[in-house]
Design an enzyme around this catalytic site. Structure first.
Site: not given
Lengths: 487, 487
Positions: B256-257, B260, B286
């Site tokens: 997830h990170e 980003h 997101e």
């Protein structure tokens, strides 16, 4: 705004820049370097603007007229001194120095790598010229080098350091020679590694905590060169580096830096940015690091307490008796490189650098002749000549940063440490505490006599108040003799 | 100064503050917290001063009159929008919000800990009032909540999000119900731990690097809650947390990170602080994290590539076949807590929060009635009622920070991710690449279609340009159906 409010804001900016600097040395990814330099430069310039602003000047004047106690007056005197150091230099000269030293640092790295002093020489000449201009703008009692010295160590003069180092020169050289000779015949190497890094870290943290370093207000990380930096009143960061073949390398790095860190943690925290909450000088700071590193960390009592723990953590030490380990710790040899040198020979490196810097600023020596002068002086002190300039006059980074007058504070630190230890051990209870490796009384005493005073007093006065005598180098010589020249 | 120079200085200040914030979450010693808050506050206020200064306004005007290309005009339009968001709020209101939210955050922590909503209620009421004032000052097309929404997601309106979420509500609830029911009958737990943290780190780093995260311009550290922060154009820091019983917890945090982070690393670096070099919105940000976490990280092809490596690193997986592992990854269950929720049920948490916020700002709901409204809505979506407010309306930090209009961007991210993946997979070559777990074409495509555009275009236009169609939620529903409701 009031002076203490301005000072606090200044400290917030400076410590913010310090956080960026710490990250740069510890965790920052490689490609972030260029932008990080700009981030640090912006915060530093904002801090400089503030500390040289008309608002600051007005607040100083206002505080002057309100001050009444001797402490308040002493603190203002120190703030005025710092203000003058900052404001007497025109922005153009500061910018010129920054620009020149950026190029010089790069040239120095190249020159050292390729043993090519002429590549660095024009940069060094420019930096010496800039420092000479700074000295003229700051003013000095007798000679330009005074101004540079006292910008590093409040109250220091060329004449004073000169007399001191002249007196030290022969006895230190004699002790070093005896120590090196003795060591040649008493060599006991440390048992072979590996000493795993994670285990070294365990021991280092236990020892740092045991001498009083507060890990709720500080931490240890890993860097190429050990340092201590203050990121806020309750945020003192130490670093060290690890050698898997010798656990004492990281440990003595930590003992040294924790000495700095204990000083920072012991400063009054109530007035960030004011001299009351600030370290007084490099020579006092270095006294704290040398004291814990050498006076304590190389003492027999310390290892009588800690060696069993080291043996528990490092199995290869279990068949290696304590006296042999101490012989390893107390080995002395001439090294070409200052930062690799041992306690017995270290000061010679400083005497040499002071001698060179003084001659440079007296124009008795020009930059082009520096390598020869270095080698001649080195030969005189160490009985050997560096085979290259890279391992000679190019070894240290300081000059490439335009930093002159800094080196002497290392030896001042040694002298101060010895004098403080002598004063502390004047009572039997204190001596007994050291014999039992109980360092709480020592830290309490340093807190009371050094740390809590911040930068209110001159370093020399501080030492005199703490020890009852004016600065005296005999204690350091006595210590070296008793440790390195066994009867 | 020119606008881009001011913007660069602003970015230097903001990223410096971000470095302090990163350190605070990763390494800062406990007692440094109070002073650190002051350091961050100073840098943030200096940044705010700059971005709302007359110099900034003048530079904007100057740039306006010089701009000619559509891109330059679009960028200036966005800068003007940001300038208005900052300058339309008087300093007194900003100060009131900071003060109120500091108290509110503390009260929220207490309230959540003791399941005591009334303790938080007056603070929440005050924060809603402040946000209402902000909305009035910013202005809005139809209702105050529009202003809050569009401050988080440029171009978003209450009516637009309302229509979207109304259409999503039934299908998402149906899919979630089917998924949860299916999952109840197909449970295969992960083999027991421990999954050693250092081994998890090895796997996480290999995977992050393999999808294109550049460790020369970024790194991974450990924090209580995973995040990604940009400390400079080439300094993107990811964090995660570790569960020794389930290696997928830290890994999906990293996927997830890293999503980003790949976006941040893909932004044009040449104009720090300008929209050209900035992320466009939370909903697009997101989309990048959800894409890598869910579309890629939970795909069969991804694990066909990586599961063997996981089995190599974690011996307990060796007797555990891939289909069982995938069943574990694709488990769905209703969870009271949003941040613990799985892909199939997550959006319901967002729909609920949007519904509540909209009613709060329409004054259809008062703060005192919020717990009941929360529980009723939760019962409707999830078929269960939170046993406590702590696990109900008190669970998220956002409201205590005065952040309203933020939650919807999480579901916008899911929708955008699905639409981007649909567009990417419109060519056989791209589908083949995904089937082979070769993600280079995907990253290249995202760089080209999303990252390189910075914040020049509106999020909706960006999606339309990238995919060839206007925002369309069907892709997300299709994905959920095909993964969570097997025929």
């Amino acid at each position: 705004m009031k002076l203490h409010e301005l000072a606090r804001e200044h400290n917030l900016l400076c410590t913010s820049a310090a956080i960026l600097g710490w990250d740069q040395e510890t965790y920052m990814p490689e490609h972030a370097a260029a932008y990080r330099a700009d981030q640090v430069a912006l915060l530093s310039s904002r801090a400089h603007e503030l500390a040289t602003s008309p608002a600051w000047a007005a607040a100083l004047d206002e505080a002057d007229s309100a001050a009444s106690s001797p402490t308040a007056l002493a603190e203002l005197h120190e703030m005025r001194r710092r203000f003058d150091l900052s404001t007497k230099l025109p922005a153009s000269l500061v910018a010129e120095e920054t620009h020149t030293s950026t190029l010089a640092k790069h040239a120095w790295q190249q020159a050292r790598q390729h043993n090519d002093f002429p590549r660095f020489a024009p940069h060094l000449t420019a930096l010496v010229e800039i420092s000479r201009k700074k000295a003229e703008l700051w003013g000095y009692p007798e000679e330009p080098y005074d101004a540079l010295l006292s910008s590093c160590e409040r109250g220091a003069t060329t004449a004073g350091i000169g007399r001191l180092f002249d007196s030290l020169s022969d006895p230190i050289a004699t002790i070093a020679k005896q120590a090196v000779t003795h060591s040649r015949h008493h060599r006991v190497p440390l048992p072979a590694g590996p000493y795993p890094i994670s285990v070294q870290q365990t021991l280092n943290e236990e020892i740092a905590a045991s001498i009083g370093f507060d890990f709720l207000a500080g931490r240890i990380d890993t860097t190429a060169h050990p340092f201590c930096t203050s990121l806020g009143p309750s945020d003192i960061r130490l670093t060290t580096r690890y050698d898997e073949n010798d656990f004492t390398s990281s440990l003595f790095g930590i003992l040294h830096e924790a000495g700095h860190g204990l000083y920072e943690q012991g400063l009054p925290s109530g007035h960030p940015g004011m001299p009351a909450s600030d370290a007084v000088s490099l020579g006092i700071h270095e006294s704290q690091s040398r004291l814990w590193e050498n006076s304590i960390g190389r003492s027999r009592a310390f290892w009588e307490k800690w060696y069993a723990r080291a043996q528990e953590l490092f199995p290869q030490l279990r068949q290696h008796p304590l006296p042999d380990f101490l012989t390893h710790l107390h080995r002395a040899e001439y090294d070409l490189i200052r930062v690799e040198s041992d306690e017995a020979t270290y000061d010679l490196h400083i005497l040499l650098r002071f001698d060179i810097e003084r001659r440079l600023f007296r124009k008795e020596l020009c930059v082009a002749d520096l390598p020869q002068a270095w080698n001649d002086t080195f030969e005189r002190y160490f009985g050997m000549t560096p085979p290259t300039d890279s391992s000679g006059c190019l070894q240290d980074i300081h000059w490439s940063l335009g930093s002159f007058g800094y080196f002497p504070t290392y030896t001042l630190g040694n002298l101060n440490a010895a004098q403080l230890m002598r004063a502390f051990t004047s009572t039997p209870a204190h001596r007994a505490a050291l014999d039992n490796a109980n360092y709480t009384p020592l830290l309490t005493w340093l807190r009371e006599n050094i740390h809590r005073h911040g930068a209110i007093h001159d370093p020399a006065s501080l030492i005199e108040q703490a020890t009852g005598t004016s600065p005296d180098f005999q204690h350091h010589l006595d210590n070296l003799r008793s440790r390195y020249t066994p009867a």
